[in-house]
Design a protein around this motif. Structure first.
Motif, short mmCIF file in Angstrom:
data_model
loop_
_atom_site.label_atom_id
_atom_site.label_comp_id
_atom_site.label_asym_id
_atom_site.label_seq_id
_atom_site.Cartn_x
_atom_site.Cartn_y
_atom_site.Cartn_z
N ARG A 156 44.98 54.51 36.68
CA ARG A 156 46.28 54.94 36.17
C ARG A 156 47.33 53.83 36.21
O ARG A 156 48.08 53.64 35.26
N SER A 157 47.40 53.10 37.34
CA SER A 157 48.41 52.05 37.48
C SER A 157 48.00 51.13 38.60
O SER A 157 47.07 51.44 39.37
N PRO A 158 48.67 49.97 38.78
CA PRO A 158 48.34 49.07 39.89
C PRO A 158 48.44 49.74 41.26
O PRO A 158 47.80 49.28 42.21
N ARG A 159 49.19 50.82 41.36
CA ARG A 159 49.30 51.53 42.64
C ARG A 159 47.97 52.12 43.10
O ARG A 159 47.81 52.44 44.28
N ASP A 160 47.02 52.29 42.17
CA ASP A 160 45.72 52.86 42.53
C ASP A 160 44.84 51.88 43.29
O ASP A 160 43.83 52.28 43.87
N LEU A 161 45.18 50.59 43.29
CA LEU A 161 44.29 49.57 43.82
C LEU A 161 44.59 49.27 45.29
O LEU A 161 45.72 49.41 45.76
N ALA A 162 43.56 48.82 45.98
CA ALA A 162 43.72 48.31 47.33
C ALA A 162 44.34 46.91 47.25
O ALA A 162 44.19 46.21 46.23
N PRO A 163 45.05 46.46 48.27
CA PRO A 163 45.60 45.10 48.25
C PRO A 163 44.48 44.08 48.08
O PRO A 163 43.41 44.21 48.69
N GLY A 164 44.73 43.08 47.25
CA GLY A 164 43.74 42.03 47.07
C GLY A 164 43.29 41.88 45.64
O GLY A 164 43.72 42.61 44.74
N PRO A 165 42.41 40.92 45.39
CA PRO A 165 41.96 40.61 44.03
C PRO A 165 41.21 41.78 43.39
O PRO A 165 40.66 42.65 44.07
N VAL A 166 41.18 41.75 42.05
CA VAL A 166 40.48 42.79 41.29
C VAL A 166 39.56 42.13 40.27
O VAL A 166 39.91 41.10 39.68
N LEU A 167 38.40 42.70 40.09
CA LEU A 167 37.47 42.30 39.05
C LEU A 167 37.44 43.40 38.00
O LEU A 167 37.09 44.55 38.31
N VAL A 168 37.81 43.07 36.78
CA VAL A 168 37.70 43.99 35.65
C VAL A 168 36.42 43.63 34.91
O VAL A 168 36.28 42.51 34.42
N VAL A 169 35.50 44.57 34.84
CA VAL A 169 34.21 44.34 34.19
C VAL A 169 34.22 44.98 32.81
O VAL A 169 34.37 46.20 32.69
N GLY A 170 34.09 44.15 31.79
CA GLY A 170 34.16 44.63 30.42
C GLY A 170 35.38 44.05 29.75
O GLY A 170 36.51 44.32 30.15
N ALA A 171 35.17 43.21 28.73
CA ALA A 171 36.26 42.43 28.15
C ALA A 171 36.71 42.93 26.79
O ALA A 171 37.30 42.19 26.01
N GLY A 172 36.44 44.21 26.51
CA GLY A 172 36.91 44.79 25.26
C GLY A 172 38.39 45.12 25.33
O GLY A 172 39.12 44.66 26.20
N ASN A 173 38.85 45.97 24.40
CA ASN A 173 40.28 46.27 24.32
C ASN A 173 40.82 46.91 25.59
O ASN A 173 41.90 46.55 26.06
#
Length: 379
Positions: A156-173
Motif C-alpha cells: 500500500r505505501s512505504p509504511r508497510d515496509l520494515a526499516p532497511g533496503p528493499v528488493l522489488v522483483v519484477g521490472a514491469g510497470n
C-alpha cells in the motif's frame, strides 16, 4: 430458490461494466454480479500512490469520456470514482456484495452459486479480473522469516515496509512504479529483465502524434489477426509489457539500483543470477498475477491452465465467455481502452446466438413459458 437471467456477467470492474454497456445497447437482458460493496473498490485496494500508466484519453469505457485533461494520468481514486459514475450514467444493473463461489452447468442452464444465493443463466460472461492471484516463485518460502514479503497486490505505501533496503522483483510497470516511490526513502533494488519502454514521454506535447500511433498499434496492429500480433503475443504473455509512463532514466535519477534476475535463495537471502546475494529487509514481488478460476467447475481449461477460448468465446462450452484476459484479441485487450471492443464482440455473439432461439420460441412456446427477467424459479 434461484433467480433466472438470460445473461449473468460475473465481475463489476471495467470489463464487466463495458460488457453491460454493449449488452444494453443490443437490448439484451442481463445482470452484473460484483463481490465488492461499490464500483471501483478493487482499484481502491491497490497501493495508495498508484496512477494509471496510460493518459486519461485512453482510460474511458465505451460511450463515455474520462473527466480529466486528456494527457493527465488519473489516480486510483479518480478511476474508481469514474467506474461508479459510469454504472449510474448508463443504468447498468449491478448487484454488489455478491461473491460468486461456483459455476457449473446442469444440462439446462448455467448454475451460479454465490454463498447462500443461486442464479441460473443461459449465458455467463466471466469478467472477474485476470490479476487475482500473485504469481510468486516457490523459493520465496525459503527466504529468512526476518525479511518482510509483500506483493504488488498487498503493498500500500512505504509504511508497510520494515526499516532497511528493499528488493522489488519484477521490472514491469508495477515494479517500476513501486521502486520509484520507495527509492526516496531507502536503498531500493529492482530485479529483472528490462522489458523495454516507449522511449518518449507519452504526455509530451511534441510527442503526442507518436503516442497516438503507438496506442493505435496496441489496438489495431498487435492483434491475433496480424502476423505481428501473433508473434508478439507469446512474449507479452510470458513477460511484462513495455514501460509506458515511467522510464528507465527516471529510475536511475531516483537512485534505483538495477540488479540481475532473482533466481533463488542462499542462506535465507535473495540470490541473483551470477551468484550474488542481497542483504535486504523487504522483498516486494511484482512478478505478475494469474486468474483465480478455481470456482469454475466446467471442463473449459486448456493444458496451460487457462480457459480454452477464441476471442473470449469458450471453445468447449456454448454460452460461456471470458473478458479482460491479457492479449485476448489485441495488446490492448487488458487495458481500459481496449476491453470495450472485446466486450462489443462478445455481446454480438450473445445476441446472434439468441436470435434463432427467439425466432423458434415465438412460434412454439406457450405464453406461460416466457419468464420475466430476474424472476424466481424452483431450485
Amino acid at each position: 430458490m434461484s433467480e433466472r437471467f438470460t445473461t449473468v456477467v460475473i465481475g463489476g470492474g471495467q470489463a464487466g461494466l463495458a460488457m453491460g454497456y454493449h449488452l444494453a445497447r443490443l437490448n439484451r437482458p442481463f445482470v452484473i454480479l460484483d463481490e465488492h460493496a461499490a464500483a471501483g473498490d478493487s482499484w481502491r485496494a491497490r497501493w495508495d500512490s498508484l496512477r494509471l500508466f496510460t493518459p486519461a484519453r485512453y482510460d474511458a469505457l465505451p460511450g463515455s469520456r474520462f473527466p480529466a485533461p486528456q494527457w493527465s494520468f488519473p489516480s486510483r481514486e479518480e478511476f474508481a470514482d469514474y467506474l461508479g459514475r459510469y454504472g449510474e450514467e448508463f443504468g447498468l444493473p449491478v448487484r454488489h456484495n455478491v461473491r460468486v463461489t461456483g459455476l457449473r452447468h446442469d444440462s439446462h442452464a448455467f448454475v451460479i452459486d454465490a454463498g447462500g444465493r443461486r442464479f441460473e443463466a443461459d449465458n455467463v460472461v466471466v469478467a472477474s479480473g485476470w490479476d487475482r492471484k500473485p504469481r510468486i516463485p516457490a523459493f520465496a518460502g525459503q527466504l529468512s522469516p526476518a525479511i518482510r514479503q509483500l506483493t504488488a497486490g498487498s503493498y500500500r505505501s512505504p509504511r508497510d515496509l520494515a526499516p532497511g533496503p528493499v528488493l522489488v522483483v519484477g521490472a514491469g510497470n508495477s515494479g517500476a512504479d513501486i521502486a520509484l516511490e520507495l527509492a526516496s526513502t531507502r536503498t531500493t533494488y529492482l530485479s529483472g529483465r528490462h522489458p523495454g519502454e516507449i522511449p518518449w514521454r507519452v504526455d509530451a506535447t511534441a510527442a503526442r502524434p507518436l503516442t497516438l500511433a503507438v496506442f493505435f498499434a496496441f489496438s489495431h496492429i498487435l492483434t491475433l489477426g496480424t502476423p505481428a500480433g501473433r508473434k508478439a503475443r507469446p512474449r507479452v504473455l510470458s513477460h511484462s509489457g513495455s514501460l509506458v509512463r515511467v522510464k528507465n532514466r527516471d529510475l536511475v535519477r531516483a537512485g534505483v539500483v538495477r540488479v540481475a534476475r532473482t533466481e533463488g535463495t542462499k542462506d535465507g537471502l535473495p540470490l541473483l543470477a551470477g551468484g550474488r546475494t542481497l542483504e535486504v529487509a523487504n522483498v516486494i514481488w511484482c512478478t505478475g498475477f494469474t486468474p483465480d478460476l478455481d470456482w469454475i467447475h466446467l471442463p473449459v481449461m486448456g493444458a496451460d491452465g487457462q480457459p480454452a477460448q477464441d476471442r473470449g468465446v469458450a471453445t468447449s462450452q456454448p454460452g460461456l465467455y471470458f473478458l479482460g484476459a491479457t492479449f485476448q484479441h489485441s495488446l490492448a485487450s487488458s487495458m481500459v481502452h481496449g476491453v470495450g471492443r472485446d466486450a462489443e464482440f462478445i455481446a454480438g455473439r450473445i445476441a446472434a446466438a439468441a436470435a434463432p432461439a427467439a425466432a423458434a420460441g415465438s412460434s412454439t412456446a406457450a405464453p406461460d413459458a416466457v419468464r420475466p427477467e430476474g424472476s424466481t424459479a424452483p431450485q
